[in-house]
Design a protein around this motif. Structure first.
Motif, PDB file in Angstrom:
ATOM      1  N   ALA A   2     -72.175  19.272  35.882  1.00 46.04           N
ATOM      2  CA  ALA A   2     -71.475  18.409  34.920  1.00 46.04           C
ATOM      3  C   ALA A   2     -72.421  17.372  34.325  1.00 46.04           C
ATOM      4  CB  ALA A   2     -70.292  17.719  35.593  1.00 46.04           C
ATOM      5  N   ILE A   3     -73.342  16.874  35.136  1.00 43.13           N
ATOM      6  CA  ILE A   3     -74.336  15.914  34.633  1.00 43.13           C
ATOM      7  C   ILE A   3     -75.250  16.598  33.628  1.00 43.13           C
ATOM      8  CG2 ILE A   3     -76.205  14.347  35.276  1.00 43.13           C
ATOM      9  CD1 ILE A   3     -73.354  13.574  36.271  1.00 43.13           C
ATOM     10  N   HIS A  25     -75.392  17.822  26.051  1.00 45.51           N
ATOM     11  CA  HIS A  25     -74.484  17.493  24.948  1.00 45.51           C
ATOM     12  C   HIS A  25     -75.025  16.304  24.161  1.00 45.51           C
ATOM     13  CE1 HIS A  25     -70.431  19.448  26.366  1.00 45.51           C
ATOM     14  NE2 HIS A  25     -71.249  20.318  25.803  1.00 45.51           N
ATOM     15  N   SER A  26     -75.493  15.296  24.868  1.00 42.95           N
ATOM     16  CA  SER A  26     -75.985  14.100  24.192  1.00 42.95           C
ATOM     17  C   SER A  26     -77.257  14.380  23.398  1.00 42.95           C
ATOM     18  CB  SER A  26     -76.245  12.983  25.202  1.00 42.95           C
ATOM     19  OG  SER A  26     -77.327  13.307  26.049  1.00 42.95           O
ATOM     20  N   ASP A  48     -71.663  23.831  23.309  1.00 39.43           N
ATOM     21  CA  ASP A  48     -71.223  24.630  24.451  1.00 39.43           C
ATOM     22  C   ASP A  48     -71.705  26.068  24.328  1.00 39.43           C
ATOM     23  OD1 ASP A  48     -69.953  22.531  25.745  1.00 39.43           O
ATOM     24  OD2 ASP A  48     -68.034  22.902  24.767  1.00 39.43           O
ATOM     25  N   LYS A  49     -71.749  26.567  23.104  1.00 35.89           N
ATOM     26  CA  LYS A  49     -72.229  27.933  22.898  1.00 35.89           C
ATOM     27  C   LYS A  49     -73.696  28.052  23.294  1.00 35.89           C
ATOM     28  CE  LYS A  49     -72.634  31.565  19.387  1.00 35.89           C
ATOM     29  NZ  LYS A  49     -72.407  31.934  17.961  1.00 35.89           N
ATOM     30  N   GLU A  50     -74.494  27.038  22.946  1.00 33.24           N
ATOM     31  CA  GLU A  50     -75.918  27.066  23.296  1.00 33.24           C
ATOM     32  C   GLU A  50     -76.125  26.919  24.800  1.00 33.24           C
ATOM     33  OE1 GLU A  50     -78.242  25.199  19.470  1.00 33.24           O
ATOM     34  OE2 GLU A  50     -76.865  23.879  20.575  1.00 33.24           O
ATOM     35  N   ALA A  99     -85.159  10.229  31.944  1.00 29.08           N
ATOM     36  CA  ALA A  99     -84.462   8.936  31.959  1.00 29.08           C
ATOM     37  C   ALA A  99     -82.986   9.118  31.620  1.00 29.08           C
ATOM     38  CB  ALA A  99     -85.125   7.980  30.969  1.00 29.08           C
ATOM     39  N   LEU A 100     -82.704   9.952  30.637  1.00 30.32           N
ATOM     40  CA  LEU A 100     -81.327  10.195  30.246  1.00 30.32           C
ATOM     41  C   LEU A 100     -80.551  10.845  31.394  1.00 30.32           C
ATOM     42  CD1 LEU A 100     -79.131  10.209  28.056  1.00 30.32           C
ATOM     43  CD2 LEU A 100     -80.078  12.392  27.240  1.00 30.32           C
ATOM     44  N   PHE A 101     -81.208  11.744  32.090  1.00 27.37           N
ATOM     45  CA  PHE A 101     -80.578  12.404  33.228  1.00 27.37           C
ATOM     46  C   PHE A 101     -80.181  11.380  34.286  1.00 27.37           C
ATOM     47  CE2 PHE A 101     -80.537  14.410  37.360  1.00 27.37           C
ATOM     48  CZ  PHE A 101     -79.836  15.585  37.152  1.00 27.37           C
TER      49      PHE A 101
END
Length: 737
Positions: free
Chosen positions: A169-170, A176-177, A182-184, A285-287
């Motif tokens: 989910a992470i 997404h950000s 979702d297709k990719e 960092a985003l993760f």
């Protein structure tokens, strides 16, 4: 310091507790340790009190004593308090809590602690779990099963669990950000059976596409897991970004510096973002920001960029820079970050990881901000070959299990003596902890419990004496004959060699006339005839222990092991019949082999730990539509059989001797093989192994994709009665071998 009466706190069990690692603290009415005590001792909760005390020189401590009519459990946090309870149950009540023995009936009256017990752990960190455990065993766990495991961890002093549930989910939120649809991402996420290798950057997509419902429910489940672990004073280890990106990354970011790599197990290439690429730190960092927002942090992060994948260069400057950049991606978001790295690659790919390369990758991280998990210390320690990782903190671990395979196996003398020997070795450097890193659990409970004896002592364990105490508490009574049986087990199945995990039975191999099959190694490290004597004792003494779940499990497991061993000489007799062209003997022995598999299936059907049907039912329970349920069943079937498509090189890696799987998968394979060989014998032609494999691969793939056949999800029959009947049937045959 404030006393806590257990019974007063039951109304607020679910809320987190409050402890401080350095100073004495007052507990609050929402004490998680009190809730744990109540779950374990149930109606005896009023007999226990909890008090909190300070650490001793920075080390966790517990105390146990009787005061009036109360049993007082003291500790510096919830894990220490739970360990005090665990010690009381084991040493004073002679009660065992394990994967196969969860129901505890305490003696009445409760035993008195005549003099205060005080234990200090010599280890700061007591680590638990392997990436693979989350799939080979935990793939379908719900909250009830997780809470049971967390309680078990705490009772045994584990304070540093790996925490990977809900990570997909992470990853979805992160990509997404970054603009991925979702297709990719549909060709990125694996199915639930394969997350471990997805998280480690080995494979994409297999077993997918992953339903959104799974991501949402497991994000919520991870929050429950983490809340409970933290409330007891554990420090969960969450993952960090290691560069694994979706296949579509190359199209969306064509200038990115990507490495296309392949695990070489029959799966498609995956893409790893080079740590030198400017976007690596940005995504890293985003993760961490996304993960911390959802799950919080305890500042320990697991990252294994090169797990079973070779770096593009062995240049030491390059390797040092790479590890430095990976750590930088953590520390820029969390200045207190510490990196936990599996030392598995140093053993797995020793040809690449020479001293200079190991030094380089460790040197890229600031002092004491990396901890290496010496993953396989009981058999193949790397710390002894690397100067204790050249000054980097490290943890001594028992690996023991590969693939979740079923088999009695371990190195008891090693786990009893070597942790303390390493602790006292002046060459062991910064040995900061011990741990358990099995690929699969819920088997060989004695070995795991023996290993955990090290948590609260700094000397070796006397195995012979320990086994006597173990048998008494596991079965509820002392028995000299059973003690003799355990001495036999210690010098046979638990005196294992240096192979990767338990020797397997030829039954689970893709049919062959050879002594072993692909990924099924059958060479025993002991004389199987010795084990028969232990089996006889367990069968003879079974009436005394009819109410002991621990005894019933062990009786089934020993019976299974003896018969699984016997399958090899029987199969080799069949091979000899073929060589002699003795069709009558071939038919007779083939029928006996099929009957043996059928008998094993019946035996294992008496215990839920050995049921294919439960594994599949647990998988299907997560689905909200028939399509989701079928997808999860495919994942469940595929992992324990082919581990991929019908051409998979990993087939049989995660084989299981399970009721349902024996009768529906292994037995039909052997029946088809014997039919084929008999036909070739009649025709006077040699066996064409490749032709048979092509035929059986099609059949296996059809079985993996089937959902029509249902298997019992609850045990059927009396374990002791079945074991006794099988002993009567096979004892003379075994004596002849």
């Amino acid at each position: 310091m404030k006393k806590i009466h257990a019974a007063l706190l039951l109304a607020s069990m679910a809320l987190p507790g409050c402890t401080n690692q350095s100073n004495p603290v007052e507990s609050k009415p929402a004490d998680a340790a009190t809730a744990l005590v109540a779950r374990i001792v149930k109606d005896k909760a009023e007999a226990f009190e909890i008090e909190y005390i300070a650490q001793e020189n920075g080390k966790d401590v517990f105390e146990l004593e009787s005061k009036g009519d109360k049993i007082v459990l003291r500790g510096n946090n919830g894990v220490s308090v739970a360990s005090a309870l665990g010690h009381y149950l084991k040493k004073f009540c002679f009660r065992d809590i394990s994967w196969n023995n969860t129901a505890v009936t305490l003696p009445d009256p409760l035993p008195v602690v005549q003099s205060k017990v005080r234990k200090v752990s010599p280890y700061k960190h007591r680590y638990y779990l392997n990436y693979c455990t989350f799939n080979y065993t935990m793939a379908w766990w719900d909250w009830a099963r997780w809470q049971q495991e967390i309680d078990w961890m705490a009772l045994n002093g584990i304070n540093m669990p790996l925490a990977l549930t809900g990570e997909e989910a992470i990853w979805q939120d992160v990509y997404h950000s970054l603009g991925f649809s979702d297709k990719e991402l549909a060709t990125f996420f694996t199915g639930p059976s394969y997350f471990s290798w997805f998280w480690m950057g080995n494979i994409d997509h297999w077993g997918g596409p992953l339903p959104q419902h799974w991501m949402d429910t497991h994000k919520a489940l991870q929050k429950q897991i983490l809340e409970k672990e933290r409330s007891l004073g554990m420090t969960p280890v969450l993952p960090a970004f290691t560069g694994h990106v979706p296949p579509s990354f190359k199209d969306k970011y064509p200038e990115a510096k990507l490495k296309k790599t392949n695990w070489e197990q029959g799966f498609d290439d995956v893409y790893i973002l080079d740590a030198e690429d400017p976007s690596f730190e940005k995504i890293g960092a985003l993760f961490l920001e996304t993960q911390t927002k959802e799950y919080g942090t305890d500042h320990f992060y697991s990252a294994d960029t090169f797990n079973e994948n070779e770096p593009p260069s062995g240049d030491t400057v390059f390797l040092r820079q790479i590890s430095g950049k990976i750590y930088s991606s953590m520390s820029k978001i969390d200045p207190d970050a510490s990196w936990l790295m599996q030392g598995w690659m140093f053993h797995y790919n020793a040809d690449f990881w020479k001293p200079a390369q190991i030094r380089a990758i460790l040197a890229g991280v600031p002092e004491d901000r990396m901890i290496v998990l010496d993953l396989y210390s009981e058999s193949h320690p790397v710390w002894t070959k690397t100067g204790a990782y050249y000054g980097t903190p490290w943890i001594w671990n028992m690996l023991q299990n590969f693939g979740g395979n079923v088999g009695m196996f371990g190195r008891m003398s090693h786990v009893a003596a070597e942790p303390s020997a390493a602790l006292k070795d002046p060459q062991s450097g910064k040995l900061w902890g011990i741990g358990l890193t099995p690929e699969g659990i819920e088997q060989n409970p004695a070995l795991f419990e023996l290993m955990l004896e090290n948590v609260w002592q700094d000397g070796p364990v006397d195995v012979a004496e320990w086994l006597k105490g173990y048998a008494k508490k596991r079965y509820g009574a002392e028995n000299a004959s059973v003690n003799e049986a355990w001495q036999i087990l210690e010098r046979t199945v638990y005196n294992g060699g240096l192979g990767e995990g338990t020797p397997e039975s030829i039954v689970v191999a893709r049919p062959t006339l050879s002594k072993q099959g692909h990924r099924v190694l059958t060479k025993l490290d002991y004389d199987p005839r010795e084990l028969v004597r232990a089996w006889e004792i367990f069968v003879d003494q079974a009436p005394q222990f009819s109410s002991s779940q621990g005894y019933q499990y062990d009786l089934v497991d020993i019976t299974r092991q003896v018969l699984a061993n016997y399958a090899l000489p029987l199969q080799q007799q069949i091979a000899a019949d073929y060589e002699k062209k003795d069709t009558a003997a071939f038919k007779q022995h083939s029928l006996e082999f099929i009957a043996l598999i059928d008998d094993l299936d019946t035996l294992l059907g008496t215990r839920q730990e050995f049921l294919l049907g439960k594994w599949i039912a647990d998988a299907r329970r997560w689905g909200t539509t028939p399509e989701e349920q079928d997808l999860y069943e495919f994942n469940a079937r595929d992992l324990v059989t082919l581990w991929g498509d019908k051409e998979s090189e990993l087939h049989e890696y995660s084989n299981r001797q399970w009721s349902g799987l024996l009768r529906a998968f292994y037995m039909p394979r052997w029946e088809q093989f014997f039919t084929y060989v008999a036909q070739r014998m009649r025709e006077g032609k040699p066996v064409d192994t490749k032709a048979f494999e092509k035929q059986i691969k099609d059949w296996e793939w059809q079985w993996v994709n089937s959902t029509s056949e249902k298997y019992p999800a609850v045990p059927v029959g009396n374990s002791a009665a079945v074991a006794k009947a099988l002993h009567a049937k096979y004892k003379d045959r075994l004596a002849a071998k």
